[in-house]
Design a protein around this motif. Sequence first.
Motif, short mmCIF file in Angstrom:
data_model
loop_
_atom_site.label_atom_id
_atom_site.label_comp_id
_atom_site.label_asym_id
_atom_site.label_seq_id
_atom_site.Cartn_x
_atom_site.Cartn_y
_atom_site.Cartn_z
N ASP A 79 0.47 4.13 1.24
CA ASP A 79 0.54 4.75 2.56
C ASP A 79 1.62 4.09 3.42
N ASP B 117 -7.65 -2.62 3.09
CA ASP B 117 -7.20 -2.79 1.71
C ASP B 117 -5.86 -3.50 1.65
N THR B 118 -4.95 -3.17 2.60
CA THR B 118 -3.64 -3.78 2.61
C THR B 118 -3.74 -5.26 2.89
N SER C 19 -5.29 -7.25 -0.01
CA SER C 19 -4.47 -7.36 -1.22
C SER C 19 -3.57 -8.58 -1.18
N HIS D 191 0.86 -1.18 0.00
CA HIS D 191 0.00 0.00 0.00
C HIS D 191 0.90 1.22 0.00
N THR E 31 -7.30 1.78 4.86
CA THR E 31 -5.96 1.44 4.39
C THR E 31 -5.55 0.07 4.91
N GLU F 285 -0.40 0.06 -7.12
CA GLU F 285 0.25 1.36 -6.90
C GLU F 285 1.59 1.18 -6.20
N THR G 57 -5.22 -0.96 -8.20
CA THR G 57 -5.41 -1.29 -6.80
C THR G 57 -4.27 -0.71 -5.97
N HIS G 58 -4.44 -0.73 -4.65
CA HIS G 58 -3.38 -0.22 -3.79
C HIS G 58 -2.10 -1.05 -3.95
N ARG H 31 0.86 8.18 -8.36
CA ARG H 31 -0.46 8.73 -8.07
C ARG H 31 -0.95 9.71 -9.13
#
Length: 549
Positions: free
Chosen positions: A38, A544-545, A548, A36, A541, A382, A378-379, A366
Motif C-alpha cells: 500500500d 503491519d508496516t 514488519s 508494505h 496497514t 510482498e 507477509t506485507h 499480488r
Amino acid sequence: MRDHLTEIIIFTFLFLLVSGMGFVASRWRAPKDMAHLDEWGLGGRSFGGWITWFLVGGDLYTAYTFVAVPALIFGAGAAGFFAVPYTIIIYPLFFLILIRLWSVSHRHGFVTPADFVRSRFDSPTLALVVAITGIVATMPYIALQLVGIEAVLKTMGVTGDSALARHLPIIIAFAILAAYTYQSGLRAPALIAFVKDTLIYIVILVAVLWLPYKLGGWGAIFDAADAKFQASPSPNDGILLNANNQVQYFTLALGSALALFLYPHSITGVLASKNRDVIKRNMSALPAYSFLLGLIALLGYMAIAAGIKPLPGANPGSVDSNTVVPLLFDQQFPSWFTGVAFAAIGIGALVPAAIMSIAAANLFTRNIYKEYLRKDATHAQEASVAKITSLVVKIGAVACIVFLDPQFSIDLQLIGGVIILQTAPAVVLGLYTRWLHRGALVAGWAAGMALGFWMLWQIPNAATGRAHFGGSAFPLSEFGFDSTKTIYVGFVAVIVNAVVAVLVTLILRALKTPQGTDHTAPDDYFADEGDPRIEKHRDETTIDTVSST
C-alpha cells in the motif's frame, strides 16, 4: 552544423534534478516504513486532488505522446487526431466506473484490478488471466517511453555507431529510474510529475504561439500540410478524413478510450487517491490535458511547414519519424529553450515508465507470487518482491529497445491496446453486475484474444516491409465486405469477447455450473473516506508496516 552542447547541458541538468527528487521522494509524505505494498505501490492511498491530477495526467500523457502523435499527423494527417477525441470521451465514460472501483478496492485492500476480479467472481484463474494480460500489455508501453528519449538523444547527436554506444545513454537513464523507483515507489513519479507537466505546458504554449508567427501563420501551415498530402500516394492521407478512414478513426478513438483506464498504471494512479471526491474532480479536470494534446498534435503540421526531414531510421533506407518534433524544436528555437523542451520529453518518459513498472510489479506480486507461489507472504515480503519485479520489468523494456526495431515496439503498443481491452468485461462490467459467469468471462477473453491476434496477423506494413503485425487497421474486405474501409482490431475483438461471454453464461447457467461466491457487498461500491471499514484497513496497514520492522 548546430552546436548541441547547450542543449545537452540543460537536458542533463534537469534530468539529474528530477532524478534527485525521485530519491528524496522516499521521505515525502512517507510512513515510518515503506515495507508494505500500500505504501510502496500506492503511495499510502493518500494523494489529494492536485497530486492525483499531476500523477494521472503525467501517467497518461507520456513522452511517446509528445513525439508519436505529431509524427503520425506529420505522416498521415487528420487520422492522427484520433488521440484527441479518445482522451475526451474517456472521462465521462469512466467517471462512475472508477469511483466504484476505488470504493471496493479501499474497503477490501485491493491493489490491482485482478484483486477485484478474484474477489468478485471467486476465480483465481480469471484473476490470473487479468494479471498476465495487464503485464503483457504494459511491457511494450514502457519500452515506448524509451523511444521518446532516444528520439531526443538522436537529435542532439548523443549516439554511436555500435548498439551499445547508441543505447548507453538510455541504459544509464533507466538505471537511475530503476534506483529511485526501487527506493521511493509511487511517491517518486508523483513528485516528479509536478516538474514534468509544468515543463510540458510551458514548452507547448510557447511553441503554439511562436511557431505560427515564425512560419507565416496558421493559414500557411495548413496550406503546406494540404499540399504535402495532395501529393501523397495514399488515399487516406490528408488534413480531412475521407470515406475510407472514418470507420477506423471512430472505432480507434472509442476502443483506445476504453483501453486507456484499463491499463494497470492508470488504475494504480486512481487507487492512490485518498477519496471519491478526488477522482470526481480529476475526471472533470483532466480534459485540460486533452486541450494540451490537441496543441501537441498540431506540431505535426508545423513540422511540415518548417520543411522538417526526419533522421535516418535503424534500417537502411528508413526514416525515424519520432525525430520530427525534436528536430522542429532544434531548428526553430534557441539552444537553451530546445534543451528545456528536450528535458520535458525526457522527464515525460520517466513518470509513466515508473508508474507502469510499479503497476506491473503489483500485479505479479499480488496475483501470481502471493496467489500461487507463497500464499502466506507477509506485507514486507510482498513489498520486497514488488521492488525486484519492477527492476526486472525495466530491464525487459530496455531489452525491447536494444534488440528490437523501435518501429516494431510501436506496433507492439498497438497490440497492447487490443490485449488490454479484453479485460473490459471482467473489470468494467464486473463493477456493476455479477451476471456474467466466471467461466464465460474466461471463454470471452480467450475468444477476443484469438480473434484479435488473427486480425493483427493479417495486417501488413508496407513502410517496414513486414507481412504481419503491421498495425491495428483491419481491412473490412477480409470479412467479405466489398469495401476499402478499415476498422480498429480491438473494437471488433472486445465485441466478440462480450458476445461469447453472454452466450457461454447462458449455457453454464442452464447447466447449473457453480459460479462461486461474491466476496463483495453492494455497499462496498459506495464507501468513501471515513468509512469504518476503510479506516480499519488503513489502521491495519499502519500496524503491519510498523511490526514488519
